[in-house]
Enzyme design. Sequence first.
Site, PDB file in Angstrom:
ATOM      1  N   LYS A 185       0.891  -1.169   0.000  1.00  0.00           N
ATOM      2  CA  LYS A 185       0.000   0.000   0.000  1.00  0.00           C
ATOM      3  C   LYS A 185       0.923   1.211   0.000  1.00  0.00           C
ATOM      4  CE  LYS A 185      -1.791   2.995   2.029  1.00  0.00           C
ATOM      5  NZ  LYS A 185      -1.458   4.389   1.633  1.00  0.00           N
ATOM      6  N   GLU A 232       9.587   1.187  10.850  1.00  0.00           N
ATOM      7  CA  GLU A 232      10.650   2.186  10.657  1.00  0.00           C
ATOM      8  C   GLU A 232       9.966   3.536  10.820  1.00  0.00           C
ATOM      9  OE1 GLU A 232      13.652   1.478  10.450  1.00  0.00           O
ATOM     10  OE2 GLU A 232      13.767  -0.544   9.638  1.00  0.00           O
ATOM     11  N   CYS A 261      14.041  10.317   7.232  1.00  0.00           N
ATOM     12  CA  CYS A 261      13.942  10.041   8.667  1.00  0.00           C
ATOM     13  C   CYS A 261      15.327   9.973   9.315  1.00  0.00           C
ATOM     14  CB  CYS A 261      13.147   8.778   8.925  1.00  0.00           C
ATOM     15  SG  CYS A 261      13.641   7.436   7.863  1.00  0.00           S
ATOM     16  N   GLU A 264      10.623  15.966  14.567  1.00  0.00           N
ATOM     17  CA  GLU A 264      11.312  15.659  13.322  1.00  0.00           C
ATOM     18  C   GLU A 264      10.893  16.748  12.329  1.00  0.00           C
ATOM     19  OE1 GLU A 264       9.988  12.030  11.433  1.00  0.00           O
ATOM     20  OE2 GLU A 264      12.050  11.560  10.925  1.00  0.00           O
TER      21      GLU A 264
END
Length: 513
Positions: free
Chosen positions: A205, A283, A317, A416
């Site tokens: 997906k 992750e 990331c 982040e």
Amino acid sequence: MGLMRQVLGESFGLFRQVKLSRPLGMRVRNASLVRSKAFVNGIWKGAASGEEFAVINPADGEAIGSVPNMNENDALEAVGAAYDSFLQWQETTAKERSHHLRKWFDVLQKNQDELAKIITAESGKPLKEAAGEVAYGNSFIEWFSEEARRIHGEVIDSPIKSKEMIFIRRPIGVTALITPWNFPIAMITRKAGAALAAGCTCVVKPAEDTPLTALALAALAEESGLPAGVFNVVTSGRDNAPLIGKSFCESPLVAGISFTGSTEVGKLLYKMCAKGVKRLSLELGGNAPFIVFKNADIGKAVQGAIASKFRNCGQTCVSANRLFVEEEMYDEFAGKFKEAMKAQLILGNGGDGVSTMGPLINDAQTKKVDGIVQDAVKKGARILLGGKKASSVGDRFFEPTLIADVDPRMLCYNEEIFGPIAVLIKFKNEEEVLRLANHTKRGLAGYFFSNDIAQIWRVAKKLEVGMVGINEGIISSAEAAFGGIKESGLGREGSHYGIEEFTYIKYLCFGNL
Ligand code: ADP
């Protein structure tokens, strides 16, 4: 700007049938790579509802394609197909799976340039970076075609004469792979390569922002002769993603889920997987410290910071999120870093061949990044470069920004950033910087620059992260074990450990010998 482009660009909306102003298929040499249907059980098909959604080029808001807006029922149909295929795929030999992956790799390599164009068009990253991602993404299929041959069991010395004990590795079954938009090819191949090598089948997906690359991967899987149902791609808009995720977590036919994306969605999937005790690999987000010690080679540290911070417009990331610089070197580093940013970062449409930094992925991300900068300024940080949206270039462009004197009260210190914003923090000594660097719930990547061998070993061991770049700003490769600790995730991708996520150990006890 044409009316259609304006409408699609603003609303990112859903349409029963999307009309395109300038379809990508007309601009890619191998038009068969640009698909508008999902790929289930070897068949190109639409959503049962007939719904589609537009894919937008973030550089200019243009609609470049449309794909099916599938829902949980479409997804479960794909899971059923993947399950039926698993019954055969798990019986193939490691050598056969290796050959299938190798053939897929070969056609991926043949279409490198076209894949890069598709990535640039839907993600906005510069063509050169997109080409780099294709090489990186393809390398996982090559790597796992090789690793497929090296999935071994063990024979254990039995404590009882009449018994023998053997461990074999078996594929877990159907895996659902949910992927993000920042690396449209690599985040899929890193998971699918390992899954298929292990003998699992998968339903992918992809992110709603970048489904075209996933479908191009499927087109090339088909061309390479991968059996039907082994690799399926279900596309959906953001509206259907939660129910698709839930159906994956709840389906008894799904053995495991591998997810790369936000910590928020990762935690949701973790909770939902508890019900069926599903294998889960996550992750999630990072908050990478990037530490420059006073004895570091400043030129290398500046280049490492540019690479780590600004690749993909800061939307990775493992991007350096907090740059800690020892006080003796702080002003010099800030000056040199600013000059390097000015010289190397050229904002523009990624397809133009000149720009080195593209737009942010969408309006929501642009707003978030703007808010983070404004918050830092309000709380007393100093802008050394940039600091605002680059509206003259486009709606989703943000100036490469350098902020000094950042402290832990600010959003940019804790969140982040996922944008081209570098933030500088001054520190006094090793002990202090380790405390600051580790004071976060995240633990994905960390970087530091030092020329003191004893310090290198101490800091490498003490940083609370899954991956450390030592005098290096770019650390990813198919051979490396990628993954985090703390709230950054579970499991490892790439390397030989990547296979472990998709296998289980079965213990065989031979008795009465
Ligand atoms: P981002 O905020 O960077 O888009 P997300 O974690 O929201 O990161 O998205 C990563 C992937 O997860 C995308 O494929 C997205 O469609 C999917 N996703 C979003 N929400 C959910 C959810 N509730 N359940 C399952 N998948 C989801």
